[in-house]
Design a protein around this motif. Structure first.
Motif, PDB file in Angstrom:
ATOM      1  N   ALA A  11       0.929  -1.349   0.033  1.00 39.60           N
ATOM      2  CA  ALA A  11       0.036  -0.105  -0.036  1.00 39.60           C
ATOM      3  C   ALA A  11       0.702   1.195   0.163  1.00 39.60           C
ATOM      4  CB  ALA A  11      -0.960  -0.159   1.222  1.00 39.60           C
ATOM      5  N   THR A  12       1.944   1.205   0.682  1.00 36.34           N
ATOM      6  CA  THR A  12       2.824   2.390   0.744  1.00 36.34           C
ATOM      7  C   THR A  12       3.461   2.837  -0.636  1.00 36.34           C
ATOM      8  OG1 THR A  12       3.672   1.946   2.989  1.00 36.34           O
ATOM      9  CG2 THR A  12       5.172   3.321   1.486  1.00 36.34           C
ATOM     10  N   ILE A  13       3.797   1.785  -1.587  1.00 40.12           N
ATOM     11  CA  ILE A  13       4.226   1.717  -2.786  1.00 40.12           C
ATOM     12  C   ILE A  13       3.220   2.460  -3.780  1.00 40.12           C
ATOM     13  CG2 ILE A  13       5.306   0.807  -4.987  1.00 40.12           C
ATOM     14  CD1 ILE A  13       7.112   0.533  -2.531  1.00 40.12           C
ATOM     15  N   THR A  14       2.057   1.847  -3.534  1.00 41.26           N
ATOM     16  CA  THR A  14       0.892   2.776  -4.276  1.00 41.26           C
ATOM     17  C   THR A  14       0.510   4.090  -3.828  1.00 41.26           C
ATOM     18  OG1 THR A  14      -0.199   0.481  -4.183  1.00 41.26           O
ATOM     19  CG2 THR A  14      -1.486   2.532  -4.760  1.00 41.26           C
ATOM     20  N   ARG A  15       0.700   4.203  -2.587  1.00 42.42           N
ATOM     21  CA  ARG A  15       0.530   5.913  -1.948  1.00 42.42           C
ATOM     22  C   ARG A  15       1.858   6.723  -2.729  1.00 42.42           C
ATOM     23  NH1 ARG A  15      -1.563   3.147   2.703  1.00 42.42           N
ATOM     24  NH2 ARG A  15       0.594   3.291   3.434  1.00 42.42           N
ATOM     25  N   LEU A  16       2.799   5.936  -2.670  1.00 45.37           N
ATOM     26  CA  LEU A  16       4.155   6.753  -2.948  1.00 45.37           C
ATOM     27  C   LEU A  16       4.069   7.272  -4.550  1.00 45.37           C
ATOM     28  CD1 LEU A  16       6.893   4.865  -1.681  1.00 45.37           C
ATOM     29  CD2 LEU A  16       6.779   7.187  -1.317  1.00 45.37           C
ATOM     30  N   ALA A  17       3.162   6.416  -5.591  1.00 43.15           N
ATOM     31  CA  ALA A  17       3.024   6.857  -6.835  1.00 43.15           C
ATOM     32  C   ALA A  17       2.215   7.888  -6.963  1.00 43.15           C
ATOM     33  CB  ALA A  17       2.641   5.634  -7.548  1.00 43.15           C
ATOM     34  N   LEU A  18       0.973   7.985  -6.008  1.00 40.46           N
ATOM     35  CA  LEU A  18       0.118   9.003  -5.905  1.00 40.46           C
ATOM     36  C   LEU A  18       0.863  10.332  -5.416  1.00 40.46           C
ATOM     37  CD1 LEU A  18      -2.858  10.042  -6.159  1.00 40.46           C
ATOM     38  CD2 LEU A  18      -3.063   9.208  -3.548  1.00 40.46           C
ATOM     39  N   TYR A  19       1.713  10.293  -4.387  1.00 41.20           N
ATOM     40  CA  TYR A  19       2.335  11.459  -4.257  1.00 41.20           C
ATOM     41  C   TYR A  19       3.138  12.080  -5.376  1.00 41.20           C
ATOM     42  CZ  TYR A  19       1.781   9.339   0.562  1.00 41.20           C
ATOM     43  OH  TYR A  19       1.222   8.687   1.655  1.00 41.20           O
ATOM     44  N   VAL A  20       3.831  11.189  -6.027  1.00 47.05           N
ATOM     45  CA  VAL A  20       4.424  11.755  -7.201  1.00 47.05           C
ATOM     46  C   VAL A  20       3.642  12.399  -8.158  1.00 47.05           C
ATOM     47  CG1 VAL A  20       5.863  10.851  -9.580  1.00 47.05           C
ATOM     48  CG2 VAL A  20       6.382   9.938  -7.164  1.00 47.05           C
ATOM     49  N   GLN A  21       2.676  11.954  -8.437  1.00 50.29           N
ATOM     50  CA  GLN A  21       1.593  12.475  -9.353  1.00 50.29           C
ATOM     51  C   GLN A  21       0.923  14.034  -8.732  1.00 50.29           C
ATOM     52  OE1 GLN A  21      -1.702   9.817  -9.787  1.00 50.29           O
ATOM     53  NE2 GLN A  21      -0.472   8.752 -11.348  1.00 50.29           N
ATOM     54  N   GLU A  22       0.678  14.077  -7.519  1.00 53.50           N
ATOM     55  CA  GLU A  22       0.408  15.364  -6.982  1.00 53.50           C
ATOM     56  C   GLU A  22       1.453  16.311  -6.840  1.00 53.50           C
ATOM     57  OE1 GLU A  22      -2.650  16.183  -6.124  1.00 53.50           O
ATOM     58  OE2 GLU A  22      -3.310  14.104  -6.806  1.00 53.50           O
ATOM     59  N   LEU A  23       2.661  15.808  -6.657  1.00 52.28           N
ATOM     60  CA  LEU A  23       3.841  16.772  -6.621  1.00 52.28           C
ATOM     61  C   LEU A  23       4.125  17.432  -7.991  1.00 52.28           C
ATOM     62  CD1 LEU A  23       5.932  14.627  -3.914  1.00 52.28           C
ATOM     63  CD2 LEU A  23       5.248  17.140  -3.683  1.00 52.28           C
ATOM     64  N   GLU A  24       3.880  16.568  -9.097  1.00 54.85           N
ATOM     65  CA  GLU A  24       4.087  16.894 -10.317  1.00 54.85           C
ATOM     66  C   GLU A  24       2.986  18.055 -10.808  1.00 54.85           C
ATOM     67  OE1 GLU A  24       5.807  13.000 -12.767  1.00 54.85           O
ATOM     68  OE2 GLU A  24       3.452  13.524 -12.614  1.00 54.85           O
ATOM     69  N   VAL A  25       1.805  17.958 -10.181  1.00 54.06           N
ATOM     70  CA  VAL A  25       0.841  18.933 -10.477  1.00 54.06           C
ATOM     71  C   VAL A  25       1.235  20.179  -9.847  1.00 54.06           C
ATOM     72  CG1 VAL A  25      -1.531  19.536  -9.964  1.00 54.06           C
ATOM     73  CG2 VAL A  25      -1.080  17.305 -10.753  1.00 54.06           C
TER      74      VAL A  25
END
Length: 217
Positions: A11-25
């Motif tokens: 679940a942490t790996i999945t959330r990290l991918a989400l963090y990347v997307q939000e940080l890119e925005v």
């Protein structure tokens, strides 16, 4: 980024991918710094969860300031192996396979489909999104030639295992399976499943649950 030795939860790996997307925005919006509270809100988690997830990889953020957007984004991408290009083979050039071949988002994320494969003689030799469809039996030689590390399976259910066997025998170490079937693979081959029906079932259940709650009020 120094990764700690303990096993990192899926679940942490999945959330990290989400963090990347939000940080890119945020970076596209010109933001230089973001608080854990703001990042948490945009990702649908709580600030303590973000801090816990990042703690697997080291210390981040400045107390009273927050996280530097660009630096945190790059650090997470490095930890996830997203700071490089991954060559991908797609097996199964049906409607879904063609859609993925024509979708630029994979390339933008660093996953480049360099080979399209199918066992249908009517598809072999056809050109789709600039790639010639090659017979699946040629995967072993093409994987080496094109330095392919990841395979995507978009075959019908009954052909998924055969496609997986071709990829595994060719030396591919990671597979993303869109076919509605479980596949057998050695422990050293990472396998992920993308099941649209599973997600539709989940959404249908949540809607039904919410409707039931509404009737009880």
């Amino acid at each position: 980024m120094q990764i700690k030795k303990e096993k990192i939860p899926r679940a942490t790996i999945t959330r990290l991918a989400l963090y990347v997307q939000e940080l890119e925005v945020l970076e596209q919006q010109g933001e230089k710094v973001v608080s854990s509270e703001k990042l948490a809100r945009s990702c649908g988690v709580n600030p303590s969860q973000i801090r816990k997830d990042l703690a697997y990889f080291g210390e981040f953020g400045v107390r009273g300031v927050g996280y530097y957007v660009h630096e945190l984004k790059e650090a997470i991408k490095q930890s996830l192996g997203l700071d490089r290009i991954w060559n991908v083979a797609l097996v199964g050039v049906g409607n879904l396979g063609r859609a993925l071949l024509r979708h630029n988002v994979l390339r933008k994320r660093g996953f480049v489909i360099v080979g399209a494969f199918d066992c249908d003689p009517f598809k072999i030799g056809e050109e789709v999104a600039g790639l010639e469809v090659i017979c699946s039996s040629k995967l072993p030689e093409k994987v080496k030639e094109l330095n392919i590390e990841i395979g995507i399976i978009t075959t019908p259910q009954e052909r998924a295992q055969r496609a997986a066997n071709y990829l595994i025998e060719a030396g591919v170490k990671g597979i993303v399976n869109f076919a509605p079937a479980r596949i057998s693979a050695p422990e050293n081959v990472a396998v992920e499943y993308v099941d649209f029906i599973h997600h539709l079932f989940s959404v249908a259940f949540q809607i039904s649950l919410n409707q039931s709650k509404g009737k009880l009020k």
